[in-house]
Design an enzyme around this catalytic site. Structure first.
Site, PDB file in Angstrom:
ATOM      1  CG  ASP A  16      -1.783   1.192   1.503  1.00  0.00           C
ATOM      2  OD1 ASP A  16      -2.288   1.590   0.494  1.00  0.00           O
ATOM      3  OD2 ASP A  16      -1.909   1.675   2.492  1.00  0.00           O
ATOM      4  CG  ASP A  29      -2.025   2.270   6.416  1.00  0.00           C
ATOM      5  OD1 ASP A  29      -2.134   2.053   5.046  1.00  0.00           O
ATOM      6  OD2 ASP A  29      -2.578   3.443   6.955  1.00  0.00           O
ATOM      7  CG  ASP A  77      -1.135   7.893   0.609  1.00  0.00           C
ATOM      8  OD1 ASP A  77      -0.481   8.458   0.573  1.00  0.00           O
ATOM      9  OD2 ASP A  77      -1.692   7.507  -0.572  1.00  0.00           O
TER      10      ASP A  77
END
Lengths: 219, 219
Positions: free
Chosen positions: A9, A166, A11
Site C-alpha cells: 500500500d 495499514d 499512504d
C-alpha cells in the site's frame, strides 16, 4: 513463508502522508459546509479511493458536491505537501534490502500523486512500472481488484504475495485477494499502535508489524 | 435502497452466542497448554471458520493439535449451550416482519450447530434450505465466497443484497462480495457498541446499527 513478491500500500506504508492528507480533507469538507474533524476523516474515508470517498461525502452531505471540489481539494493538498513530506521511517532501507524480489504498489491514491511522491523520496527506481492505482475504479479497496491487478502485473500468484497494509479497508482487500497480509502500524497517523494492530488482527491480517524491522523478519 | 434479499451472519446476529462460544474456546485452548483469555479469543478467532481457526491456533501453538481437539471442544460447547442459549434481542421480531423478502444465513459455523440453534429458537422456518455454512471450506470469511454462494442460492445479484454482520472479518467478506453491509452491534459480546461501530465503519460497512430496530429502517 518466503514470498515471491511484496505488494505495498502507499499512504501509511511508503508515504507518511495520512496525518496531512486527513487534515486537508477535514479542511476541504468544512469549507463546503460539512464540518468534519481530522479524526472523523481517518475513521470514515481513510483507505478508500476518490470515487468511494466522494460517494460517502455525498451521502453525508445530502446533496452533490461543488463541481470544483476535487480541484480545490487537490490545490489545498499541494500546498500542504509543499510544507514537507517524508517517507515512513524504515521504508527506504527496507526497499534497499529487497534485492531482486519483485515488488509493486497497490494504492487507492491517484497515479500523479504517487509518482510525484516517489520522485520526491528518491524511491521511484524500486518500482519501475509496477505502480497500480485504484483511483478511477468504481470498485476500490476493500474489493480485491487492485491487489489482483498488481499480482497479475508482476506475474506472481496472489497466494505467493506478501501485502503490507495499514488501513482495515486495505487489509480486507489484500486478504480477499488471497494474499498473506501484514498489518502495518508504523506511520505517523497511528497514535495507539497496539490498538491499531488489534483492529487489524480482527480484520484477519496474518501478522502485525509495528515497524519495518519487523516486516523484514517476515520477508 | 430496497434490498432484493437479506443475508444474515449467524453468531452475533441471529444467535447471541459469542460470549459463550469464545469463553468455551478459551477453556479448550487453555486445557491443551495454550493459555488464552476470552478477550484474546474474541480478537483472534471470532468470525473465522473452523479451518482458519485451527490454522491460527497451530501457528500460535507451534505444533499440531491433539487429534481429538475439535471433538473435545464440541463436547465442551454442547455442555455450555445446554446452560442456556438465546437469540439476539430483536432478531425474531425482525424476521417476522420480513414477509416474503428472500433471506439466507451465511455463517462460518457448522451446519449442525446452526440447524440445532434455529430449531431451539423456533426460527428455522424463516430460512428453509437457505443456510450456507463456510465450515469445511478452506477459504472462509473474509473471502467473499460464502456470501456469493448465498446470493446465488437465492438467485439474487450480490449488489441487491443487504448483509448483516457483527465481526470485521465477516463485514469484509460481505463488502468484497459487493453487498451493502450493515455493521451490527446488538449482541451481548459487544461491550462498547460505539467503539465497535467505529471499527466496523473503518472496515468499510455502509451502515452501523446498534439494534434490529435500526436495521428495520434500512430494509
Amino acid at each position: 513463508m518466503i514470498p515471491a513478491a511484496i505488494i505495498f500500500d502507499f499512504d501509511g506504508v511508503i508515504a507518511d502522508s495520512e496525518v496531512r492528507a486527513n487534515r486537508t480533507l477535514a479542511e476541504s469538507l468544512t469549507a463546503i459546509g460539512l464540518p468534519t474533524t481530522y479524526e472523523e476523516c481517518l475513521r470514515d474515508y481513510c483507505g478508500h479511493n476518490w470515487q468511494e470517498t466522494e460517494r460517502r461525502i455525498v451521502a453525508r452531505l445530502g446533496r452533490s458536491l461543488p463541481t470544483d471540489f476535487r480541484a480545490q481539494h487537490r490545490a489545498r493538498a499541494r500546498e500542504r505537501f509543499a510544507e514537507g513530506f517524508s517517507p515512513v521511517p524504515g521504508a527506504p532501507a527496507f526497499l534497499d534490502r529487497l534485492g531482486t524480489l519483485p515488488r509493486a504498489i497497490a494504492s487507492s491514491s491517484s497515479p500523479d500523486y504517487i509518482a510525484m511522491s516517489l520522485d520526491r523520496f528518491g524511491l521511484a527506481h524500486h518500482f519501475g512500472g509496477h505502480v497500480y492505482s485504484a483511483d478511477g475504479w468504481d470498485r476500490g479497496k476493500p474489493f480485491p481488484d487492485i491487489y489482483l491487478a498488481a499480482a497479475k502485473g508482476l506475474g506472481v500468484e496472489p497466494a505467493q504475495c506478501l501485502a503490507i497494509e495499514d488501513s482495515p479497508i486495505g487489509a480486507a482487500a489484500a486478504i480477499s485477494a488471497g494474499m498473506i497480509v501484514v498489518g502495518f502500524c508504523g506511520a505517523g497517523h497511528i497514535v495507539d499502535r497496539a490498538a491499531h494492530g488489534d483492529m487489524l488482527r480482527r480484520v484477519g491480517v496474518h501478522h502485525v508489524a509495528l515497524r519495518f524491522e519487523e516486516v523484514a523478519a517476515l520477508a
